[in-house]
Every structure is written in C-alpha cells, then in structure tokens.
Scaffold this active site. Structure first.
Site, PDB file in Angstrom:
ATOM      1  N   HIS A  48       0.850  -1.178   0.000  1.00 33.27           N
ATOM      2  CA  HIS A  48       0.000   0.000   0.000  1.00 33.27           C
ATOM      3  C   HIS A  48       0.879   1.219   0.000  1.00 33.27           C
ATOM      4  O   HIS A  48       2.041   1.147   0.340  1.00 33.27           O
ATOM      5  CB  HIS A  48      -0.788   0.070   1.325  1.00 33.27           C
ATOM      6  CG  HIS A  48      -1.947  -0.835   1.353  1.00 33.27           C
ATOM      7  ND1 HIS A  48      -2.790  -0.969   0.311  1.00 33.27           N
ATOM      8  CD2 HIS A  48      -2.399  -1.669   2.316  1.00 33.27           C
ATOM      9  CE1 HIS A  48      -3.722  -1.845   0.630  1.00 33.27           C
ATOM     10  NE2 HIS A  48      -3.500  -2.293   1.834  1.00 33.27           N
ATOM     11  N   ALA A  49       0.266   2.333  -0.278  1.00 34.88           N
ATOM     12  CA  ALA A  49       0.857   3.595   0.073  1.00 34.88           C
ATOM     13  C   ALA A  49       2.319   3.699  -0.333  1.00 34.88           C
ATOM     14  O   ALA A  49       2.660   3.407  -1.458  1.00 34.88           O
ATOM     15  CB  ALA A  49       0.698   3.793   1.573  1.00 34.88           C
TER      16      ALA A  49
END
Lengths: 91, 572
Positions: free
Chosen positions: A15-16
């Site tokens: 993620h991210a």
C-alpha cells in the site's frame, strides 16, 4: 517470459509508500511486468493498479515479466519485497 | 449557512469558485483523422503536468520542507500511471472523444474506484486523482497555473483545497476560504490557521450549487458561519463587527510583548497549543509565552507509515529552537479515539474513546513509543522541552512509561548523545480515576496538565462528538469543577505545578474560577492568548478565590454559568 511467486512481509503491505517504491522500481525496467493476487492481475507499473490489489501483509503475489530485462526486473522486485519494501539502498 | 469554524476572523469579500468546480470538459465527438492530433495533445498535456508538478515539488520543498513536498511526487506518478493513460487513450481512439472529455471520464472512473475501496488511505487518494485530473484539464484548456487574475478580497470557495491550491495561494488577495468538505484538522483548515486567514469548512456539497462566481460573501470564522449575497442589514452588522474585531486586535496588541500578570502583580504563564512548526509563528505573534501542548499526532497523520526517530527529532528540535527559552511541552502520541492511523490497522472498537488509545497503545507497542521518547529526549538538548504522557489512568502506567524513558536515557548516555537530564516529566489529567489518585501520581512526575475536553467527556459520560447530547459536555458542571479544583490542590500538596491545556483554559468566563483554584499555567489556542492575558490583569488571586468558592457551592452547570456571567469583570 519469467514468473515468480513471493509473499509480502512488511507490515503495511503493498500500500501507500511501499506501493510507490514498488511501482517506481518496476517502471525502471523496459519489460512488461504484471502482478497477480488471487485472480486479479494488474500492470506493475501502475500505481493505481498495484494499490487496488489490496495486497496486505502475508499475501502471496505472482510477478510476471516479459521483455529484454525480464530477468533483472524479477530479481530486483523480489528482492525489494523480501526486504520488506523499505527505502534502504539496494532495495 | 453553518459549517465548522476552522480558522478565526471575519472577512467580507467576493466569491471565487476554485477552478476544479468551474472547469468542466467540453464534450466533442472527433473524426477519425483527428485521433492522432488529440493523442498528441494529451501526451503534451501530461508532460506539461509532470513539469509543473516537479517545479511545485521543488518550490514546496524550499518553503515547507521535504515531507510536505512529497505529495507532488506522488502526483507525478498518478499523471504518468500507464493504466489511467491507457484508459484516456482508448476514450480518444475507440469512443472518439476529445482529449478533455476522455480525461474527465477516466479520472472519474479511477477516482470512484479508489473511493470505493475499503482502505481509508486509498479512499483519500480519490482527492489526489481529482487534483491531478484538474491540473491536466486546465493545461489542455490552455490556462496557466497562476492566480494573478484573482481580484482583491477574494473568498476562495471550493469542494476542498488541495495542497496544490494552498501552496500557491496569494495571501495579498485572498481574505478567506470556504470549503464543502473538511474538518478542523483537514489540510485546508490547518493551512488557514497558519496563514492567519478566516476559514469555514465542512459546509456540505449542496452548498456549492448555490454559489455564483463573484457573489458577495461574509465569512465568520469565529462562529463558523457563511452568508451568501447577504442583505444590506447583514452587511452593515458585519462591517461593524469587522471594525470591532480590528479595534479589539489593536487594543489587545499591547499585551503581546508583556508578561501576563494579575492585578496585584503575580506572573501567570499563558501558553499555546500547537500541532506543528507552522503554528509557532502565529502563537508568538499572539503573545504566547510557551507551548503548553504540542500535539504530536500531526506528525503521524496523513501519511502511510510511522515517522522515524530522526524525522521526529528534527521536528521537535525545530519547535524547541523556535521557542528559545520558552517551555515546550511535548505530549507523546495520543492516537485512537477519534484519531485513527490507518496504517496501524487497529481493529474497529465499539467504544473507541474508552479503548485502545494514547498511552495504552504506546505502552503496549514500545516499538512505536520508544523512537518518539528517544526523539524527544534528543531534542531536549536544544531548548526548554518538557515531556507529557496523555490519558494516564493508573500509577503503573506512569511508572512503566518512566521506566522506558530511563532505559532510553541510559542508552543515549552510552551512545554519547546529549540530552537534558533534568527534563521535566508530566501527565495529562483527563480521567476522573486519575484525579482520585492524584497524590500518588504526583510522586512520579514534575507537573500535571488538565485536559478538560476528555476530562469532561469521561466525567459526564458524554461522547463529545455526539451532537444530540452536546449540551452535557460543559466545563461548568460542578462535578467537573470539583475535579479540576482537586487536581490543582493535589498537585500543590505535593509541590508540583498544575496547568491546563484543554479548551477551558481559554474560556473567558471560567478564567476567575481557574485562577482562584490556583492554576499555574493556562495553555490554549493562539487566538485566545491575548484576551486571556488582558483578563488576568483584571483580577487578583484573592478576588478570584471567592469566585471559585462560591461557584463550587452551586448545583448545576446552568447556575454556574449564570453566576460566572454575572461576575465578569470588564476592567481592572
């Protein structure tokens, strides 16, 4: 064409920021690279594609590369994931 | 219309709808021979967007630092995302749409895709995709990124202000912000406070439908109210208020560079609450004599992983140095409750305010807590830093936190890293149970700081976010007042000082009560500092004591409020 399965180990998953690192690394190769989780396959050079996989810690993903530098691409990406997708050099 | 009062002040100006709202793609069907031309235009537009973003990243890095600038790095990746670019190209090639329309549709598709994902972090990317989309659309329409054509007295009206907008804002021409989305802690609210411009946020999206470009607007950032096309009467009222506000500002300015003293000459510390380095300058402007609460949560929020020790050290050091000899009380991470960190992936709780939060979480996960303690200790070498633990309920918690701190002090000593060995340690008093054992707690620390927002919530069993019972969340309830009094007395019995860093510390009505109860330090939002300094000069401790005693004899919050109103002082 080359394929390899790898397990996500870092806390945040793909993620991210870790996803950003992954996509940046993938984009540095000329080969077409795909990443698959369960039955969903996306372009490994697409930040939105990779983030939408929802690959959290412990997920198994399959990497597939096709092109001149497929060997290097797979090795580099597997290494990045194995190192926990951190910003350390070599990752 | 009422929204959230995000940044204080009053402004009267003309509405300027932010481009994102005004900029819509024209739809045009293209002929097959136009396809290549449109693809070329798209490619050039995307390249131009990347260039702009690179520049913006560099500029922002210089102005606000690397961390703030990183968002524009992320935007560059979004602009170049091969999947999204492919979708736009297909819109041109297959559906024969012009570049603008194909772009708009692709942006919509990916933005809703992100908004529909479960992960909160991803949901937040929706705004980034739309921001990037507007940028490319603007470029395709041949418009520049300048705001030079803004008229004076502009009130910017937008769904939300993105980092791209605020980074470029012309403070000479913009007198207020109004946004449909957002809360007090959203990016636009924080920026408005740092820039010192009034702002109202969270008005709801329907509001945007009613606004025309160039309409007269009154923005009341004190009350959170916005008036569109106000009547002459309203205008007159607000012109007067604005005038009063300006006059009050002038009158209060005399307190900026003087210490807060009571009428009989006792010095009282009046400090401010901050969230990051950008709040320091406005606080000093407002005459703050220290920082009674540095909320470290902002360092942890709106990002994807924990900030490291080094990054925190730099942030704390910067604040400590900017404050010089003034004290800076750094509160350790107070997350949980209504403040979530998506990347910690904490499970949902039935009662988050009574749950796994603040010191409880930190003691349970020393791998999160220790880097922060190390960073604070290291920064203590560069200024007058004090450390404060939030939400203490038991003696064991304080002891355990202090044990960890001692462990880290030892580590630092061994590594030869300098720190202030005399740094004061304190706790927040927010839990009624802690007040009851305050004597024991006082033995472990150098000060108490009363956090009234949570203390009221826990004392009154009232969720402070629940509007239907908001009237119960009152600092005037005699039960709350008794706990405050008892906390101060327990502190003084044990020779430690007692401050207050909740909203109540800046409450004009409550001021004589707190002074009379013996409070040593008042810490509030920057906007209240000058006024409280002025009010303190009207009272002596002895006079205030009478107010305290009488207030404590009353039975209801309403009676207390009325009593305090009737005993207000408006001069020395």
């Amino acid at each position: 064409m080359l394929e390899k399965e790898v397990t996500i180990k870092n806390e945040t998953g793909l993620h991210a920021r870790p996803a950003t690192l992954f996509v940046k690394k993938a984009s540095s190769f000329s080969a077409d690279i795909e990443i698959t989780k369960d039955d969903k396959t996306v372009n490994a050079k697409s930040i939105m594609g990779v983030m939408s996989l929802g690959a959290g810690k412990g997920s198994k993903v399959k990497l597939k590369a096709e092109g001149d530098d497929e060997q290097e691409a797979i090795e580099a990406l597997v290494e990045l994931i194995d190192q926990g997708l951190s910003e350390q050099e070599g990752g | 219309m009422r929204g959230v009062a995000a940044s204080p002040g009053i402004a009267i100006g003309k509405s300027v709808l932010k481009m994102e709202e005004a900029l819509l793609a024209d739809e045009r069907e293209i002929s097959p021979d136009e396809v290549d031309g449109e693809l070329e235009r798209l490619r050039e537009g995307l390249e131009k967007a990347v260039e702009e973003l690179k520049e913006l990243q560099e500029e922002t890095e210089k102005k606000l630092g690397k961390e703030e600038a990183e968002i524009f790095g992320a935007h560059q990746m979004l602009v170049q995302d091969p999947e999204m670019v492919k979708t736009i190209e297909e819109g041109i090639k297959k559906d024969k749409k012009n570049a603008e329309k194909a772009l708009e549709e692709a942006v919509e598709q990916y933005a809703s895709l992100m908004a529909g994902l479960e992960d909160e972090y991803m949901q937040a990317r929706e705004a980034d995709i739309r921001d990037v989309g507007s940028r490319v659309l603007r470029i395709l329409k041949g418009k520049s990124d300048e705001q030079a054509d803004l008229p004076p007295d502009s009130v910017i009206i937008a769904r939300d202000l993105t980092p791209s907008d605020t980074a470029r804002l012309d403070k000479e021409r913009v007198v207020a912000f109004v946004t449909a989305d957002g809360s007090r802690t959203s990016h636009s609210a924080i920026m408005a406070r740092s820039l010192g411009i009034p702002a109202v946020v969270g008005l709801g999206r329907d509001f945007l439908k009613d606004v025309d470009d160039g309409a007269k607007v009154i923005v009341d950032g004190n009350e959170g109210e916005v008036f569109l096309n106000p009547s002459e009467e309203k205008l007159k009222e607000y012109r007067e208020r604005l005038e009063e506000f300006e006059q009050e500002k002038k009158r209060l300015a005399q307190f900026k560079d003087v210490k807060a003293v009571t009428r009989d000459g006792e010095e009282i510390e009046v400090a401010g609450n901050i969230g990051n380095i950008f709040d320091v300058e406005p606080l000093l402007e407002q005459g703050g004599e220290g920082i009674g609460l540095f909320r470290t949560e902002f360092l942890y929020m709106d990002r994807e992983d924990l900030p490291g020790e080094e990054e925190q050290f730099e942030a704390y050091k910067e604040v400590a140095q900017a404050m010089g000899d003034y004290p800076v009380i750094i509160r350790t991470l107070d997350i949980g409750g209504d403040k979530d960190l998506p990347y910690l992936e904490l499970p949902q709780e039935m009662n988050p305010f009574l749950g796994y939060r603040a010191i409880r979480l930190c003691l349970d996960q020393p791998e999160i807590f220790k880097p922060q303690l190390r960073a604070i200790l290291r920064a203590s070498h560069y200024g007058n830093i004090k450390l404060m633990y939030p939400m203490i309920a038991t003696l064991e918690e304080v002891k355990e936190a202090n044990r960890l701190l001692a462990e880290i002090e030892k580590e630092l000593e061994e590594e030869g890293i300098p720190f202030d060995g005399e740094m004061e340690k304190g706790i927040m008093i927010e839990v009624p149970g802690a007040v009851m054992i305050a004597d024991a707690l006082a033995g472990e620390v150098d000060f108490f700081s009363i956090g009234t927002n949570d203390l009221i919530q826990y004392t009154m069993a009232v969720d402070r976010g629940n509007e239907r019972i908001a009237h119960l969340h009152s600092p005037y309830h005699p039960g709350v007042l008794k706990l405050i009094k008892e906390t101060i007395e327990a502190g003084h019995r044990n020779d430690i000082w007692v401050g207050m860093c909740g909203e109540a510390a800046g409450d004009e009505l409550l001021l004589p009560f707190l002074l009379g109860a013996g409070l040593d330090e008042f810490s509030m939002s920057a906007g209240s500092v000058l006024r409280i300094k002025e009010l303190l000069g009207f009272w002596t401790r002895e006079e205030a004591k009478e107010i305290t005693e009488k207030a404590l004899e009353l039975g209801t919050a309403e009676e207390v409020e009325k009593f305090l109103k009737n005993n207000k002082k408006t001069e020395k």
